[in-house]
Design a protein around this motif. Structure first.
Motif, PDB file in Angstrom:
ATOM      1  N   PRO A  20       4.397   6.487  -1.837  1.00 31.54           N
ATOM      2  CA  PRO A  20       5.228   5.478  -2.506  1.00 31.54           C
ATOM      3  C   PRO A  20       4.568   4.657  -3.387  1.00 31.54           C
ATOM      4  O   PRO A  20       5.010   4.258  -4.330  1.00 31.54           O
ATOM      5  CB  PRO A  20       5.568   4.547  -1.266  1.00 31.54           C
ATOM      6  N   GLU A  80       5.585   3.847  -7.339  1.00 29.96           N
ATOM      7  CA  GLU A  80       5.610   2.487  -7.935  1.00 29.96           C
ATOM      8  C   GLU A  80       4.852   2.498  -9.139  1.00 29.96           C
ATOM      9  O   GLU A  80       5.417   1.691 -10.130  1.00 29.96           O
ATOM     10  CB  GLU A  80       4.845   1.596  -6.816  1.00 29.96           C
ATOM     11  N   ASP A 106       7.024  -6.245   4.186  1.00 30.96           N
ATOM     12  CA  ASP A 106       7.313  -4.769   4.462  1.00 30.96           C
ATOM     13  C   ASP A 106       7.307  -4.002   3.048  1.00 30.96           C
ATOM     14  O   ASP A 106       6.648  -3.241   3.046  1.00 30.96           O
ATOM     15  CB  ASP A 106       8.504  -4.647   5.362  1.00 30.96           C
ATOM     16  N   PRO A 107       8.364  -4.343   2.265  1.00 33.08           N
ATOM     17  CA  PRO A 107       8.403  -3.699   0.861  1.00 33.08           C
ATOM     18  C   PRO A 107       7.078  -3.730   0.177  1.00 33.08           C
ATOM     19  O   PRO A 107       6.737  -2.754  -0.452  1.00 33.08           O
ATOM     20  CB  PRO A 107       9.596  -4.283   0.311  1.00 33.08           C
ATOM     21  N   TYR A 131       3.955  -4.002   1.313  1.00 35.00           N
ATOM     22  CA  TYR A 131       2.859  -3.124   1.810  1.00 35.00           C
ATOM     23  C   TYR A 131       3.271  -1.418   1.831  1.00 35.00           C
ATOM     24  O   TYR A 131       2.113  -0.637   1.789  1.00 35.00           O
ATOM     25  CB  TYR A 131       2.587  -3.454   3.101  1.00 35.00           C
ATOM     26  N   THR A 132       4.543  -1.410   1.619  1.00 32.75           N
ATOM     27  CA  THR A 132       5.210   0.024   1.350  1.00 32.75           C
ATOM     28  C   THR A 132       4.830   0.450  -0.091  1.00 32.75           C
ATOM     29  O   THR A 132       4.058   1.491  -0.330  1.00 32.75           O
ATOM     30  CB  THR A 132       6.570   0.315   1.767  1.00 32.75           C
ATOM     31  N   ARG A 133       5.036  -0.327  -0.879  1.00 31.48           N
ATOM     32  CA  ARG A 133       5.159   0.055  -2.563  1.00 31.48           C
ATOM     33  C   ARG A 133       3.674   0.185  -2.921  1.00 31.48           C
ATOM     34  O   ARG A 133       3.463   0.919  -3.719  1.00 31.48           O
ATOM     35  CB  ARG A 133       5.819  -1.219  -3.385  1.00 31.48           C
ATOM     36  N   GLY A 163       1.359   1.967   1.051  1.00 30.96           N
ATOM     37  CA  GLY A 163       2.327   3.227   1.538  1.00 30.96           C
ATOM     38  C   GLY A 163       2.486   2.975   3.043  1.00 30.96           C
ATOM     39  O   GLY A 163       2.527   4.073   3.706  1.00 30.96           O
ATOM     40  N   ILE A 164       2.369   1.835   3.421  1.00 34.11           N
ATOM     41  CA  ILE A 164       2.596   1.644   4.797  1.00 34.11           C
ATOM     42  C   ILE A 164       4.130   1.265   5.023  1.00 34.11           C
ATOM     43  O   ILE A 164       4.426   0.251   4.431  1.00 34.11           O
ATOM     44  CB  ILE A 164       1.837   0.441   5.196  1.00 34.11           C
ATOM     45  N   PRO A 165       4.701   2.194   5.765  1.00 36.56           N
ATOM     46  CA  PRO A 165       6.214   2.134   6.011  1.00 36.56           C
ATOM     47  C   PRO A 165       6.904   0.768   6.497  1.00 36.56           C
ATOM     48  O   PRO A 165       7.630   0.306   5.814  1.00 36.56           O
ATOM     49  CB  PRO A 165       6.624   3.316   6.741  1.00 36.56           C
ATOM     50  N   GLU A 166       6.209   0.095   7.648  1.00 37.74           N
ATOM     51  CA  GLU A 166       6.640  -1.110   8.380  1.00 37.74           C
ATOM     52  C   GLU A 166       5.577  -1.766   8.672  1.00 37.74           C
ATOM     53  O   GLU A 166       5.448  -1.641  10.046  1.00 37.74           O
ATOM     54  CB  GLU A 166       7.896  -0.783   9.210  1.00 37.74           C
TER      55      GLU A 166
END
Length: 199
Positions: free
Chosen positions: A80, A84, A130-131, A133-135, A138-141
């Motif tokens: 992810p 980005e 959440d978005p 940390y994902t972007r 790479g942490i999904p939630e």
């Protein structure tokens, strides 16, 4: 070992909130009835939310700095994060933007992009965090780590928003509410810190 961000959060950022709580105790006389100390508790909520937001932002940057210090190539980043950075370069209006990825340039691009995005964060609820940390990590939630659930932080941040937009007309925050919020925020910060260390 706790992150640098968590150490600062505990030893620096929560001090003002603790002092506000202590001040409330000194100003609150014995006996029944309201003491007109809502300004103290509202201030505590604002300071606590500022501490939470700063912790979350600094922790994210700490993760970014970890990646840029340990990895040799952007291809080693979580998928992810690769997407980005790629999207950022593709969408740039600057025609030479792709050159910034060359050599070690991807590290500066990564750090600078995260810093710019964090400047726009002002509502540190799960739906915004959440978005991010994902972007960027790479942490999904990330909010899935919160043992008290998403609502504890989301409701607290909503309370801060109510105070920020309505001032004295916002709902009354008791000292019990403020103490509960403080405990919830500290517990959630510790949850996040512990989980990140396990990665």
């Amino acid at each position: 070992m706790p992150s640098s961000s968590f150490k600062k959060f505990e030893s620096n950022l929560l001090i003002d909130v603790d002092r506000i709580i202590e001040s409330h105790g000194h100003l609150n006389h014995d006996g029944k009835g309201r003491r007109a100390l809502g300004h103290i508790t509202r201030s505590g909520v604002l300071m606590l939310c500022a501490a939470w937001e700063l912790y979350i932002e600094e922790l994210l940057m700490e993760g970014v700095n970890y990646f840029t210090g340990k990895l040799d190539s952007p291809k080693q980043l979580p998928k992810p994060v690769q997407k980005e950075l790629s999207r950022t370069v593709k969408e740039s209006k600057h025609e030479l933007k792709p050159l910034e990825l060359a050599g070690e340039g991807w590290k500066d691009l990564y750090r600078n992009h995260v810093s710019e995005v964090l400047q726009g964060l002002n509502t540190p609820k799960s739906g915004n965090l959440d978005p991010l940390y994902t972007r960027f990590l790479g942490i999904p939630e990330m909010s899935g780590w919160w043992t008290l659930g998403k609502n504890s932080i989301n409701d607290f941040v909503s309370s801060r928003g109510d105070i920020a937009h309505k001032g004295r007309d916002a709902h009354y925050v008791t000292i019990i509410n403020l103490r509960e919020y403080r405990q919830q925020v500290e517990t959630t910060a510790l949850d996040v810190d512990n989980e990140l260390r396990r990665l």
